[in-house]
Design a protein around this motif. Sequence first.
Motif, short mmCIF file in Angstrom:
data_model
loop_
_atom_site.label_atom_id
_atom_site.label_comp_id
_atom_site.label_asym_id
_atom_site.label_seq_id
_atom_site.Cartn_x
_atom_site.Cartn_y
_atom_site.Cartn_z
N VAL A 92 0.47 -1.03 0.08
CA VAL A 92 -0.56 0.26 -0.10
C VAL A 92 0.92 1.32 -0.13
CG1 VAL A 92 -2.10 1.58 1.54
CG2 VAL A 92 -2.32 -1.48 1.06
N GLY A 147 1.22 4.90 -2.61
CA GLY A 147 1.04 5.72 -2.64
C GLY A 147 -0.56 6.12 -2.67
N GLY A 148 -1.21 6.65 -3.02
CA GLY A 148 -2.77 7.75 -2.85
C GLY A 148 -2.69 5.73 -3.18
N MET A 149 -2.70 5.78 -4.51
CA MET A 149 -3.33 4.54 -5.19
C MET A 149 -3.44 3.32 -4.81
SD MET A 149 -4.30 5.66 -8.83
CE MET A 149 -4.76 4.02 -9.05
N MET A 168 -4.24 3.46 -1.67
CA MET A 168 -5.70 3.34 -0.53
C MET A 168 -6.79 2.94 -1.93
SD MET A 168 -4.60 3.53 1.83
CE MET A 168 -6.36 4.24 3.15
N THR A 169 -6.79 3.33 -3.21
CA THR A 169 -7.70 2.80 -4.08
C THR A 169 -8.33 1.67 -3.79
OG1 THR A 169 -6.61 2.62 -5.86
CG2 THR A 169 -7.21 4.74 -4.57
N ASP A 170 -10.04 1.46 -3.93
CA ASP A 170 -10.70 0.42 -4.19
C ASP A 170 -10.34 -0.34 -5.73
OD1 ASP A 170 -13.09 -1.72 -3.31
OD2 ASP A 170 -14.07 -0.64 -5.36
#
Lengths: 376, 398
Positions: free
Chosen positions: A335, A339-341, A343-345
């Motif tokens: 995770v 990065g932010g990606m 955290m995505t579904d």
Amino acid sequence: MDFSLSEEQQLLKDSVDRFVREEYSLDQRRNLVATDEGFSRENWSKMAELGWLGVAVPEAYGGIGGGAVEIMVMMEAFGEGLVVEPYMASIVLGGGLIAEGGDEAQKQAILPSLAEGKIMLAFGYAERQSRYDLFDVETKAEKDGAGYVLNGHKGVVFHAAVADKIIVSARTAGGSRDTNGITLFILDNNCTGLSRRDYPTVDGLRASELTLENVKVGSDAILGDVDRGFALLDTISQQGIAALAAESVGCMTVLLNTTNEYVKTRKQFGQPIGKFQVIQHRMADMFIACEEARSMSYLATLRLEDPDAGERARASAAAKVQIGKSLVYVSQQAVQLHGGMGMTDELNVGHYFKRLTMIDTMLGDQDYHLKRYAEM
Amino acid sequence: MDLNFSADYRVFQEKARTFVSDNLPPDIRDKVRRGLNIQKDDLHRWQDVLAGQGWLAPAWPVEHGGTGWSLVERHIFQEELARGGAPQTSPFGVSMVGPVIYTFGDDTQKQHYLPRIANNIDWWCQGYSEPGAGSDLASLQTKAERDGEVYVINGQKTWTSYANYADMIFCLVRTSTKGKIQEGISFLLIDMKSPGIEIHPIRTVDGGAEVNSVFFTDVRVPVANLVGEENKGWTYAKFLLGHERGTVANSAASKQQVVKLKEIAGAERSGGRFLIDDPDFKRDIAEVEIALTALEYTDLRYLMASAKGQPVGAEVSMLKIRATEIQQRISELLMKALGYYANPYVPEALEEGWNEDPIGSDYAAALAPQYFNKRKTSIYGGSNEIQRNILAKMVLGL
């Protein structure tokens, strides 16, 4: 010593890998998770046709007669695909219990139908207060003529909603935390007095809370020996841990590869982030964690056959500790490096992260087994 | 040296504590305590209470609606808010764009925007990250082209928290492609109702959707909404990041989570006793509590140094690193405390008014999603890798 698969095992692996590749894209899985039952009956039938549901069932009962290695091969591939069909609950735990503890009539009645995909099983072993102690059983079974009457509660019973029969542990003697005095019973899901509250789990599976109110069973519902059920629980827990270890190795392998690809292609500061030493070392540590997990998965599987009960118990506890450590590191770093990606579904990373996190809770988390191991 | 706050500060502390306990709506306190989802309306009500008292933007200069409190008083107030169970107020107006406006904005901007933030009228969000510009923020590509008295904006911002709540967004945009990339960035204030703005929520692993992508297609923004000088936006952004990191330790909120962890461990059973009596779990709690104490007193050391006018620089990056690692560890222990009951996914239980029986305990439903959600903290606001680079470079001279 030999860590390679036999020709038949390799063929099995090729066929499960192909199934996962072709039937288990993230979108396909997402669609299955959103259905009423949370998986595909069609996939289940396919698994029956390919002999996977009976892979460890003796030939005499309509199975393939394989063993723990075959289960390991299946579970690792299922981990790679985040497969949601109730293989663990129904085949590994449910089928394993019948094969290990059932009498001739029970085996005849259940195993062939299980291998053919005609019936499903579930296993209720946890209770609200038990945490990870399989011997902490407050659900009571009281003698009633030739049979028993059951009262109590079973918690977080995976895939109970679709199971035709649910195996539960209950106390027939002794205090609530005695290893002696536990008996296993096979209940029909629709029996009088059994009520269920079904819910999804954070990692896309299904589970239920069971309440047993004066559930009456005959003597034919007793699985294994009266009062001596704990040995069976212990055996099946070791088989379950071996299967979970393999599944987690599959999950971690995908996260390692996906993250490695990502750091090679994601550019920041004018270069792929994989060129930064801090990222390289993180990837190296993830690799190490995966290799350690794989070794312990093999050990947990191969030691199941060991005649020495102490060796069996130590390997199982040690494997659960190591895969727990590995899966926390690999999933958290996968995770982080996305990065932010991450955290995505939308990306697969978060889905593997959630499944791995819940694998740590299954059949006792790493802290629980570390404590057990230290006391062995 | 003295570990205690002086008597004056203790009087202030008492005043702050009484204020929170008398004025925080009980339903909001209850939601925070139970880890339920806080809606915009909840936050708005609470921010109205603070604004009514003149305490929504305590750090601001008095002439713009601040309190004139010292650094220590502000710290005590933060601590009392967390202690009393108040939800975290929205930082985007008060802690982020507000200081940029009163430091670099023109008089018109100050007079228009600052009272609207301090009085809880406008909600703001932050337009910084882009799909191609995360840790390397200066490589951002969202373009602002001058057309008479307007800028025309085209591009995409991402990870924009609460864009759906916001009236305004402050954005870093590219106004020049000449020279160093940092020297072609400007700081713009944009009305979220402008034609050409589209918000797409991003679903996250925990099941929530608090972050968004914000798309700009030929969005026309008056030149009057430029803060400071064109192409100097990077300076303002760095100022803002410094400002944000100064308040990041938030050890008071983590202390409340440790209290909750102990309560839950005191209710969960393990090994025939309560989990809180399990020596291994006790040790895990102790470890994180000690790390939190070290963070708190490091934060206080930096705070007292600042209060005496001594420069505190990039050292504050360590606060961000440790604060987020500690938050993540606490969330992990909270989830672990549940055993098997981390598994059930019951998002309805996190909404107000859900009154079915819980699965497991009433605190259970929030904890696994919270663990998943907290992974973001070591990624956002300058990832912890970037913070370590800052420490290595700026503090250690490597």
